[in-house]
Design a protein around this motif. Structure first.
Motif, PDB file in Angstrom:
ATOM      1  N   GLY A 138      -1.586   4.325 -14.358  1.00 32.26           N
ATOM      2  CA  GLY A 138      -1.031   2.987 -14.442  1.00 32.26           C
ATOM      3  C   GLY A 138       0.447   2.886 -14.129  1.00 32.26           C
ATOM      4  O   GLY A 138       1.024   1.811 -14.263  1.00 32.26           O
ATOM      5  N   GLN A 139       1.058   3.961 -13.693  1.00 33.98           N
ATOM      6  CA  GLN A 139       2.486   3.918 -13.360  1.00 33.98           C
ATOM      7  C   GLN A 139       2.678   3.178 -12.043  1.00 33.98           C
ATOM      8  O   GLN A 139       1.983   3.450 -11.073  1.00 33.98           O
ATOM      9  CB  GLN A 139       3.054   5.338 -13.241  1.00 33.98           C
ATOM     10  N   LEU A 140       3.623   2.253 -12.027  1.00 30.47           N
ATOM     11  CA  LEU A 140       3.936   1.526 -10.792  1.00 30.47           C
ATOM     12  C   LEU A 140       4.788   2.419  -9.915  1.00 30.47           C
ATOM     13  O   LEU A 140       5.757   3.000 -10.372  1.00 30.47           O
ATOM     14  CB  LEU A 140       4.674   0.231 -11.105  1.00 30.47           C
ATOM     15  N   ASN A 141       4.424   2.512  -8.646  1.00 27.88           N
ATOM     16  CA  ASN A 141       5.077   3.449  -7.736  1.00 27.88           C
ATOM     17  C   ASN A 141       5.498   2.782  -6.449  1.00 27.88           C
ATOM     18  O   ASN A 141       5.072   3.167  -5.375  1.00 27.88           O
ATOM     19  CB  ASN A 141       4.128   4.618  -7.407  1.00 27.88           C
ATOM     20  N   ALA A 142       6.351   1.792  -6.529  1.00 22.20           N
ATOM     21  CA  ALA A 142       6.774   1.096  -5.307  1.00 22.20           C
ATOM     22  C   ALA A 142       7.498   2.033  -4.366  1.00 22.20           C
ATOM     23  O   ALA A 142       7.367   1.937  -3.160  1.00 22.20           O
ATOM     24  CB  ALA A 142       7.679  -0.087  -5.658  1.00 22.20           C
ATOM     25  N   GLY A 143       8.274   2.949  -4.896  1.00 22.09           N
ATOM     26  CA  GLY A 143       9.022   3.855  -4.032  1.00 22.09           C
ATOM     27  C   GLY A 143       8.195   5.013  -3.524  1.00 22.09           C
ATOM     28  O   GLY A 143       8.522   5.642  -2.538  1.00 22.09           O
ATOM     29  N   ASP A 144       7.094   5.304  -4.172  1.00 24.23           N
ATOM     30  CA  ASP A 144       6.260   6.445  -3.798  1.00 24.23           C
ATOM     31  C   ASP A 144       5.045   5.954  -3.035  1.00 24.23           C
ATOM     32  O   ASP A 144       3.947   5.905  -3.555  1.00 24.23           O
ATOM     33  CB  ASP A 144       5.835   7.197  -5.068  1.00 24.23           C
ATOM     34  N   SER A 145       5.258   5.559  -1.790  1.00 18.09           N
ATOM     35  CA  SER A 145       4.163   4.986  -1.010  1.00 18.09           C
ATOM     36  C   SER A 145       3.187   6.038  -0.524  1.00 18.09           C
ATOM     37  O   SER A 145       2.161   5.702   0.035  1.00 18.09           O
ATOM     38  CB  SER A 145       4.723   4.203   0.184  1.00 18.09           C
ATOM     39  N   GLY A 146       3.482   7.325  -0.755  1.00 18.35           N
ATOM     40  CA  GLY A 146       2.569   8.380  -0.351  1.00 18.35           C
ATOM     41  C   GLY A 146       1.250   8.324  -1.089  1.00 18.35           C
ATOM     42  O   GLY A 146       0.268   8.878  -0.650  1.00 18.35           O
ATOM     43  N   ARG A 147       1.214   7.672  -2.221  1.00 18.83           N
ATOM     44  CA  ARG A 147      -0.015   7.582  -3.007  1.00 18.83           C
ATOM     45  C   ARG A 147      -0.809   6.314  -2.711  1.00 18.83           C
ATOM     46  O   ARG A 147      -1.937   6.188  -3.149  1.00 18.83           O
ATOM     47  CB  ARG A 147       0.325   7.659  -4.490  1.00 18.83           C
ATOM     48  N   ALA A 148      -0.205   5.374  -2.029  1.00 11.68           N
ATOM     49  CA  ALA A 148      -0.934   4.151  -1.680  1.00 11.68           C
ATOM     50  C   ALA A 148      -2.032   4.501  -0.679  1.00 11.68           C
ATOM     51  O   ALA A 148      -1.930   5.495   0.044  1.00 11.68           O
ATOM     52  CB  ALA A 148       0.028   3.124  -1.075  1.00 11.68           C
ATOM     53  N   PRO A 149      -3.099   3.708  -0.637  1.00 15.19           N
ATOM     54  CA  PRO A 149      -4.172   3.998   0.323  1.00 15.19           C
ATOM     55  C   PRO A 149      -3.631   4.089   1.752  1.00 15.19           C
ATOM     56  O   PRO A 149      -2.844   3.258   2.184  1.00 15.19           O
ATOM     57  CB  PRO A 149      -5.115   2.809   0.176  1.00 15.19           C
ATOM     58  N   SER A 150      -4.073   5.097   2.460  1.00 14.70           N
ATOM     59  CA  SER A 150      -3.591   5.335   3.822  1.00 14.70           C
ATOM     60  C   SER A 150      -4.345   4.472   4.834  1.00 14.70           C
ATOM     61  O   SER A 150      -5.340   3.831   4.516  1.00 14.70           O
ATOM     62  CB  SER A 150      -3.784   6.811   4.181  1.00 14.70           C
ATOM     63  N   MET A 151      -3.863   4.527   6.050  1.00 10.14           N
ATOM     64  CA  MET A 151      -4.507   3.813   7.152  1.00 10.14           C
ATOM     65  C   MET A 151      -5.925   4.372   7.376  1.00 10.14           C
ATOM     66  O   MET A 151      -6.885   3.611   7.542  1.00 10.14           O
ATOM     67  CB  MET A 151      -3.662   3.948   8.403  1.00 10.14           C
ATOM     68  N   LEU A 152      -6.049   5.690   7.353  1.00 15.23           N
ATOM     69  CA  LEU A 152      -7.363   6.317   7.532  1.00 15.23           C
ATOM     70  C   LEU A 152      -8.307   5.926   6.399  1.00 15.23           C
ATOM     71  O   LEU A 152      -9.486   5.661   6.625  1.00 15.23           O
ATOM     72  CB  LEU A 152      -7.212   7.842   7.614  1.00 15.23           C
ATOM     73  N   TYR A 153      -7.788   5.879   5.191  1.00 18.06           N
ATOM     74  CA  TYR A 153      -8.576   5.491   4.024  1.00 18.06           C
ATOM     75  C   TYR A 153      -9.149   4.087   4.222  1.00 18.06           C
ATOM     76  O   TYR A 153     -10.330   3.853   3.974  1.00 18.06           O
ATOM     77  CB  TYR A 153      -7.666   5.546   2.796  1.00 18.06           C
ATOM     78  N   GLY A 154      -8.309   3.160   4.696  1.00 24.04           N
ATOM     79  CA  GLY A 154      -8.782   1.799   4.945  1.00 24.04           C
ATOM     80  C   GLY A 154      -9.851   1.748   6.022  1.00 24.04           C
ATOM     81  O   GLY A 154     -10.847   1.028   5.901  1.00 24.04           O
ATOM     82  N   ALA A 155      -9.672   2.536   7.085  1.00 24.27           N
ATOM     83  CA  ALA A 155     -10.653   2.549   8.178  1.00 24.27           C
ATOM     84  C   ALA A 155     -11.975   3.151   7.712  1.00 24.27           C
ATOM     85  O   ALA A 155     -13.053   2.597   7.990  1.00 24.27           O
ATOM     86  CB  ALA A 155     -10.097   3.324   9.364  1.00 24.27           C
ATOM     87  N   VAL A 156     -11.914   4.259   6.999  1.00 28.34           N
ATOM     88  CA  VAL A 156     -13.138   4.911   6.505  1.00 28.34           C
ATOM     89  C   VAL A 156     -13.861   3.992   5.539  1.00 28.34           C
ATOM     90  O   VAL A 156     -15.097   3.906   5.550  1.00 28.34           O
ATOM     91  CB  VAL A 156     -12.808   6.277   5.858  1.00 28.34           C
ATOM     92  N   MET A 157     -13.088   3.281   4.717  1.00 27.31           N
ATOM     93  CA  MET A 157     -13.724   2.326   3.791  1.00 27.31           C
ATOM     94  C   MET A 157     -14.591   1.328   4.542  1.00 27.31           C
ATOM     95  O   MET A 157     -15.695   1.014   4.106  1.00 27.31           O
ATOM     96  CB  MET A 157     -12.655   1.560   3.013  1.00 27.31           C
ATOM     97  N   GLN A 158     -14.096   0.826   5.664  1.00 28.48           N
ATOM     98  CA  GLN A 158     -14.882  -0.150   6.419  1.00 28.48           C
ATOM     99  C   GLN A 158     -16.154   0.485   6.975  1.00 28.48           C
ATOM    100  O   GLN A 158     -17.208  -0.143   6.979  1.00 28.48           O
ATOM    101  CB  GLN A 158     -14.056  -0.754   7.558  1.00 28.48           C
ATOM    102  N   TRP A 159     -16.053   1.706   7.447  1.00 30.75           N
ATOM    103  CA  TRP A 159     -17.222   2.358   8.025  1.00 30.75           C
ATOM    104  C   TRP A 159     -18.269   2.711   6.973  1.00 30.75           C
ATOM    105  O   TRP A 159     -19.440   2.884   7.299  1.00 30.75           O
ATOM    106  CB  TRP A 159     -16.804   3.591   8.824  1.00 30.75           C
ATOM    107  N   LEU A 160     -17.854   2.819   5.720  1.00 35.48           N
ATOM    108  CA  LEU A 160     -18.796   3.105   4.637  1.00 35.48           C
ATOM    109  C   LEU A 160     -19.100   1.859   3.812  1.00 35.48           C
ATOM    110  O   LEU A 160     -19.764   1.944   2.790  1.00 35.48           O
ATOM    111  CB  LEU A 160     -18.227   4.209   3.735  1.00 35.48           C
ATOM    112  N   ASN A 161     -18.652   0.714   4.263  1.00 40.59           N
ATOM    113  CA  ASN A 161     -18.808  -0.537   3.541  1.00 40.59           C
ATOM    114  C   ASN A 161     -20.001  -1.316   4.096  1.00 40.59           C
ATOM    115  O   ASN A 161     -19.933  -1.848   5.206  1.00 40.59           O
ATOM    116  CB  ASN A 161     -17.513  -1.354   3.690  1.00 40.59           C
ATOM    117  N   PRO A 162     -21.082  -1.405   3.344  1.00 39.39           N
ATOM    118  CA  PRO A 162     -22.250  -2.140   3.838  1.00 39.39           C
ATOM    119  C   PRO A 162     -21.948  -3.599   4.169  1.00 39.39           C
ATOM    120  O   PRO A 162     -22.557  -4.172   5.070  1.00 39.39           O
ATOM    121  CB  PRO A 162     -23.251  -2.035   2.687  1.00 39.39           C
ATOM    122  N   LYS A 163     -20.994  -4.206   3.468  1.00 42.71           N
ATOM    123  CA  LYS A 163     -20.609  -5.590   3.788  1.00 42.71           C
ATOM    124  C   LYS A 163     -20.072  -5.665   5.217  1.00 42.71           C
ATOM    125  O   LYS A 163     -20.367  -6.605   5.950  1.00 42.71           O
ATOM    126  CB  LYS A 163     -19.552  -6.076   2.793  1.00 42.71           C
TER     127      LYS A 163
END
Length: 195
Positions: free
Chosen positions: A93-118
């Motif tokens: 639950g720690q807010l990490n505005a400065g640590d963007s390395g932990r935010a979902p990556s571009m690849l993560y977003g793309a893979v999500m769509q390919w595994l998203n039945p919607k």
């Protein structure tokens, strides 16, 4: 012009409604902020548009030949959703505005769509409605419309999460929010397993 308006309306209805990608976008905006979450938005948009183009250019025919692949994608999507739900549920639950390395990556977003039945359903339904004959010009036109609408829609969810960030300024509030988001992702996964 009315065809483009119809394509845009379809894209908006499919992109702005709640789903796994948008739940992650909301959570990412709340935890990491708007700017750090833009990689997820871009990845989810480009991943979806690639899937849409491939579906329009014939991927649906492959799925007709090998129908078991649809079930494989569905089960992989369920596993991925449950993994994401677990990651959110155990987040500190720690807010990490400065640590963007932990935010979902571009690849993560793309893979999500390919595994998203919607996303798969939106591609099949959209291509069936607007490009039934597989005309390449219409496939690319629909993809261009979807690119803009999808990016703005997922971006709206990130913005909403960023707005919520002000109300979730402590770790306990963020943990509660992440657990609610984890529960929603788990519900999405469970829904996909229903016959």
């Amino acid at each position: 012009m009315s065809l483009i308006v119809s394509m845009a309306a379809f894209a908006l209805a499919a992109s702005i409604t709640p789903g796994p990608v948008n739940i992650v976008a909301l959570s990412s905006g709340a935890q990491f902020g708007f700017r750090a979450s833009q990689r997820h938005v871009a990845g989810a948009t480009l991943g979806f548009v690639l899937l849409l183009v491939l579906m329009g250019l014939g991927l649906h025919e492959v799925l007709k030949l090998w129908p078991f692949m649809t079930r494989v994608v569905q089960l992989a999507g369920v596993a991925f959703l449950l993994f994401m739900a677990w990651k959110l549920a155990v987040d500190d639950g720690q807010l990490n505005a400065g640590d963007s390395g932990r935010a979902p990556s571009m690849l993560y977003g793309a893979v999500m769509q390919w595994l998203n039945p919607k996303a798969w359903l939106a591609c099949v339904a959209g291509m069936g409605a607007f490009v039934a004959d597989g005309e390449a010009r219409l496939v690319w036109q629909f993809a261009a419309v979807y690119l803009v609408i999808c990016y703005l829609s997922v971006g709206c969810w990130v913005y909403a999460g960023t707005f919520l960030r002000g109300y979730l300024s402590n770790a306990a509030g963020m943990r509660w929010f992440n657990r609610v988001m984890a529960g929603l992702l788990a519900l999405c996964a469970g829904y996909l397993l229903l016959p």
